[in-house]
Scaffold this active site. Structure first.
Site, PDB file in Angstrom:
ATOM      1  N   HIS A 163       0.216   5.371  12.000  1.00 46.54           N
ATOM      2  CA  HIS A 163       0.593   5.366  10.117  1.00 46.54           C
ATOM      3  C   HIS A 163      -0.124   4.464   9.728  1.00 46.54           C
ATOM      4  O   HIS A 163      -0.504   3.273   9.318  1.00 46.54           O
ATOM      5  CB  HIS A 163       2.245   4.253  10.270  1.00 46.54           C
ATOM      6  CG  HIS A 163       2.958   4.005   9.546  1.00 46.54           C
ATOM      7  ND1 HIS A 163       3.987   5.119   8.721  1.00 46.54           N
ATOM      8  CD2 HIS A 163       2.121   3.479   8.512  1.00 46.54           C
ATOM      9  CE1 HIS A 163       4.710   4.496   7.882  1.00 46.54           C
ATOM     10  NE2 HIS A 163       3.712   3.043   6.990  1.00 46.54           N
ATOM     11  N   CYS A 164      -0.556   5.161   8.633  1.00 44.51           N
ATOM     12  CA  CYS A 164      -1.649   4.716   7.492  1.00 44.51           C
ATOM     13  C   CYS A 164      -2.422   5.456   6.659  1.00 44.51           C
ATOM     14  O   CYS A 164      -1.301   6.430   6.678  1.00 44.51           O
ATOM     15  CB  CYS A 164      -2.869   5.326   8.596  1.00 44.51           C
ATOM     16  SG  CYS A 164      -3.467   6.097   9.642  1.00 44.51           S
ATOM     17  N   HIS A 165      -2.869   5.197   5.261  1.00 45.70           N
ATOM     18  CA  HIS A 165      -2.510   5.823   4.220  1.00 45.70           C
ATOM     19  C   HIS A 165      -3.454   5.904   3.669  1.00 45.70           C
ATOM     20  O   HIS A 165      -4.967   5.729   3.801  1.00 45.70           O
ATOM     21  CB  HIS A 165      -1.795   5.464   3.068  1.00 45.70           C
ATOM     22  CG  HIS A 165      -0.165   4.443   3.623  1.00 45.70           C
ATOM     23  ND1 HIS A 165       1.142   5.388   3.966  1.00 45.70           N
ATOM     24  CD2 HIS A 165      -0.057   3.470   4.250  1.00 45.70           C
ATOM     25  CE1 HIS A 165       1.469   4.845   3.886  1.00 45.70           C
ATOM     26  NE2 HIS A 165       1.208   3.881   4.751  1.00 45.70           N
ATOM     27  N   TYR A 170       3.383   1.831  -8.313  1.00 46.21           N
ATOM     28  CA  TYR A 170       2.321   0.547  -8.466  1.00 46.21           C
ATOM     29  C   TYR A 170       1.161   1.337  -8.423  1.00 46.21           C
ATOM     30  O   TYR A 170       1.071   2.545  -8.129  1.00 46.21           O
ATOM     31  CB  TYR A 170       2.428  -0.235  -7.044  1.00 46.21           C
ATOM     32  CG  TYR A 170       2.663   0.986  -5.682  1.00 46.21           C
ATOM     33  CD1 TYR A 170       1.379   0.950  -5.276  1.00 46.21           C
ATOM     34  CD2 TYR A 170       3.515   1.404  -5.335  1.00 46.21           C
ATOM     35  CE1 TYR A 170       0.778   2.197  -4.345  1.00 46.21           C
ATOM     36  CE2 TYR A 170       3.250   2.077  -3.978  1.00 46.21           C
ATOM     37  CZ  TYR A 170       2.423   2.744  -3.795  1.00 46.21           C
ATOM     38  OH  TYR A 170       1.950   3.323  -2.956  1.00 46.21           O
ATOM     39  N   THR A 206       3.211   6.213  -1.659  1.00 42.01           N
ATOM     40  CA  THR A 206       4.328   6.750  -2.393  1.00 42.01           C
ATOM     41  C   THR A 206       4.153   7.070  -3.946  1.00 42.01           C
ATOM     42  O   THR A 206       3.922   7.717  -5.244  1.00 42.01           O
ATOM     43  CB  THR A 206       5.326   5.338  -2.599  1.00 42.01           C
ATOM     44  OG1 THR A 206       4.660   5.081  -3.036  1.00 42.01           O
ATOM     45  CG2 THR A 206       6.589   5.848  -1.059  1.00 42.01           C
ATOM     46  N   ARG A 249      13.237  -0.279  -4.647  1.00 40.60           N
ATOM     47  CA  ARG A 249      12.215  -0.847  -5.527  1.00 40.60           C
ATOM     48  C   ARG A 249      10.839   0.450  -5.550  1.00 40.60           C
ATOM     49  O   ARG A 249      10.134  -0.544  -5.913  1.00 40.60           O
ATOM     50  CB  ARG A 249      11.900  -2.137  -4.536  1.00 40.60           C
ATOM     51  CG  ARG A 249      11.053  -2.474  -3.602  1.00 40.60           C
ATOM     52  CD  ARG A 249      10.659  -3.669  -2.952  1.00 40.60           C
ATOM     53  NE  ARG A 249      10.990  -3.284  -1.506  1.00 40.60           N
ATOM     54  CZ  ARG A 249       9.966  -2.978  -1.046  1.00 40.60           C
ATOM     55  NH1 ARG A 249       8.360  -2.844  -1.020  1.00 40.60           N
ATOM     56  NH2 ARG A 249      10.329  -3.389   0.403  1.00 40.60           N
ATOM     57  N   HIS A 299       8.983   0.998  11.156  1.00 41.17           N
ATOM     58  CA  HIS A 299       9.070  -0.187  11.149  1.00 41.17           C
ATOM     59  C   HIS A 299      10.107  -0.609  11.028  1.00 41.17           C
ATOM     60  O   HIS A 299      11.456  -2.046  10.883  1.00 41.17           O
ATOM     61  CB  HIS A 299       8.676  -1.203   9.696  1.00 41.17           C
ATOM     62  CG  HIS A 299       7.592   0.225   8.954  1.00 41.17           C
ATOM     63  ND1 HIS A 299       6.478   0.554   9.202  1.00 41.17           N
ATOM     64  CD2 HIS A 299       7.566   0.042   7.550  1.00 41.17           C
ATOM     65  CE1 HIS A 299       5.542   1.274   8.851  1.00 41.17           C
ATOM     66  NE2 HIS A 299       6.366   0.678   8.027  1.00 41.17           N
ATOM     67  N   ASP A 309      -0.409   0.507   9.496  1.00 44.82           N
ATOM     68  CA  ASP A 309      -0.234   0.736   8.161  1.00 44.82           C
ATOM     69  C   ASP A 309      -1.611   0.779   6.687  1.00 44.82           C
ATOM     70  O   ASP A 309      -0.935   0.170   5.933  1.00 44.82           O
ATOM     71  CB  ASP A 309       1.091  -0.216   7.542  1.00 44.82           C
ATOM     72  CG  ASP A 309       1.748  -0.109   5.937  1.00 44.82           C
ATOM     73  OD1 ASP A 309       1.433   1.184   6.027  1.00 44.82           O
ATOM     74  OD2 ASP A 309       1.929  -1.350   5.787  1.00 44.82           O
ATOM     75  N   ASN A 342       1.580  -2.853  -0.992  1.00 46.37           N
ATOM     76  CA  ASN A 342       1.899  -3.638  -2.028  1.00 46.37           C
ATOM     77  C   ASN A 342       2.747  -4.637  -0.747  1.00 46.37           C
ATOM     78  O   ASN A 342       3.515  -5.345  -0.837  1.00 46.37           O
ATOM     79  CB  ASN A 342       3.977  -2.957  -2.177  1.00 46.37           C
ATOM     80  CG  ASN A 342       4.233  -2.126  -3.572  1.00 46.37           C
ATOM     81  OD1 ASN A 342       3.422  -2.654  -4.620  1.00 46.37           O
ATOM     82  ND2 ASN A 342       4.065  -0.956  -3.481  1.00 46.37           N
TER      83      ASN A 342
END
Length: 304
Positions: free
Chosen positions: A31-33, A49, A77, A130, A181, A257, A262
């Site tokens: 899980h990473c971006h 954001y 996102t 959110r 998570h 992550d 955020n």
């Protein structure tokens, strides 16, 4: 194109320590971006954001520094349903990365097939209000039916308080489901209480449900250790994550992550996050399942 970061945005920690925990050979950061870079892959107009840049080159440098062999890159996102930055990261990984996309109902079959060829193996449905606007559940179910034909799975991101409302929708999905998570449990509530108990029941009753036991830095109330303090922070997360790992050892995943979108309050040292792993997967067998066997079975089944 120039983008101005969201006020108070915390950039990723540029000097991660070398983990003391030696990852098993073939370990996967599941899980990473990537963010942009914005000049090459602009952020979505509808984003909630605006992040810092976090490129594929920087992600893969972190992979090597920490000792991982592979990555699963999850669409951020801030890029909406424009998956180009994520797909670009996959195509430059030499086969060492798989991806999770965000798609809309209008996505064409040719685009899905092109993403599959690039290494995409799932779609993410985000229910954290959110972060994203509401998408009708019938649209999501239609998407799930289409991607199931490719052998993809659905990643779901939600907060624990919303699980009762979402239960029927989740249990009707026709694919493997991977929960981000642990469904964001409220650590202020007891591990044997109703809320976390419902998540455990969700996994017990539905063998197609997997969970990532990641992001202690997001879940912890206690927070990180003081400077010069204990090596393994986020102690309050350990019992929850260990419960999931030990109860469902063949359906758990772990990821950094990075670059921690955020995040409020502090930015974690990714080396310390790796050192968190042996506190939740306490034996070499559990560690290998969590970091190698399970992600390989899900994302590189052709190599298993």
């Amino acid at each position: 194109m120039a983008f101005e970061k969201t006020p108070g945005w915390l950039d990723w920690y540029a000097g991660p320590t070398k983990p003391r925990f030696k990852l098993p050979a073939g370990a996967v950061d599941a899980h990473c971006h990537v963010f942009g870079p914005g000049a090459e892959f602009p952020f979505a107009a509808e984003r909630k954001y605006t992040p810092c840049d976090a490129s594929k080159r920087q992600l893969y440098a972190l992979r090597d520094h920490l000792g991982f062999a592979r990555n699963v890159v999850v669409q951020a996102t801030c890029h909406g349903a424009d998956n180009r930055a994520m797909v670009d990261a996959l195509t430059h990984s030499n086969g060492r990365a798989r991806g999770i996309a965000t798609v809309r109902k209008s996505v064409g079959d040719a685009e899905l097939l092109a993403m599959h060829e690039a290494g995409v193996r799932g779609v993410r449905f985000n229910f954290v209000k959110r972060l994203v606007d509401f998408t009708p559940k019938d649209e999501l179910m239609e998407i799930a039916g289409r991607i199931a034909k490719l052998g993809w799975h659905v990643v779901i991101y939600f907060e624990a308080v919303d699980l009762p409302e979402l239960w029927d929708f989740f249990t009707a999905l026709p694919t493997i489901i991977v929960v981000d998570h642990m469904g964001r449990p409220d650590l202020g509530k007891p591990i044997d209480g109703e809320e976390f108990g419902l998540f455990v029941k969700f996994m017990e009753q539905h063998p197609n449900v997997w969970s990532k036991v990641s992001c202690p830095e997001r879940l912890s109330i206690a927070g990180p250790p003081a400077l010069g303090g204990e090596r393994h922070p986020y102690r309050d997360v350990i019992p929850f994550a260990r419960r999931i790992v030990e109860t469902f050892p063949d359906r758990v995943l772990w990821g950094t992550d990075w670059p921690h979108p955020n995040l409020k309050g502090h930015m974690p040292d990714d080396g310390l996050l790796v050192d968190f792993i042996p506190h939740i997967a306490t034996t070499p067998e559990l560690q290998r399942k969590l970091l190698v066997d399970n992600p390989m079975r899900l994302y590189w089944p052709e190599e298993v």
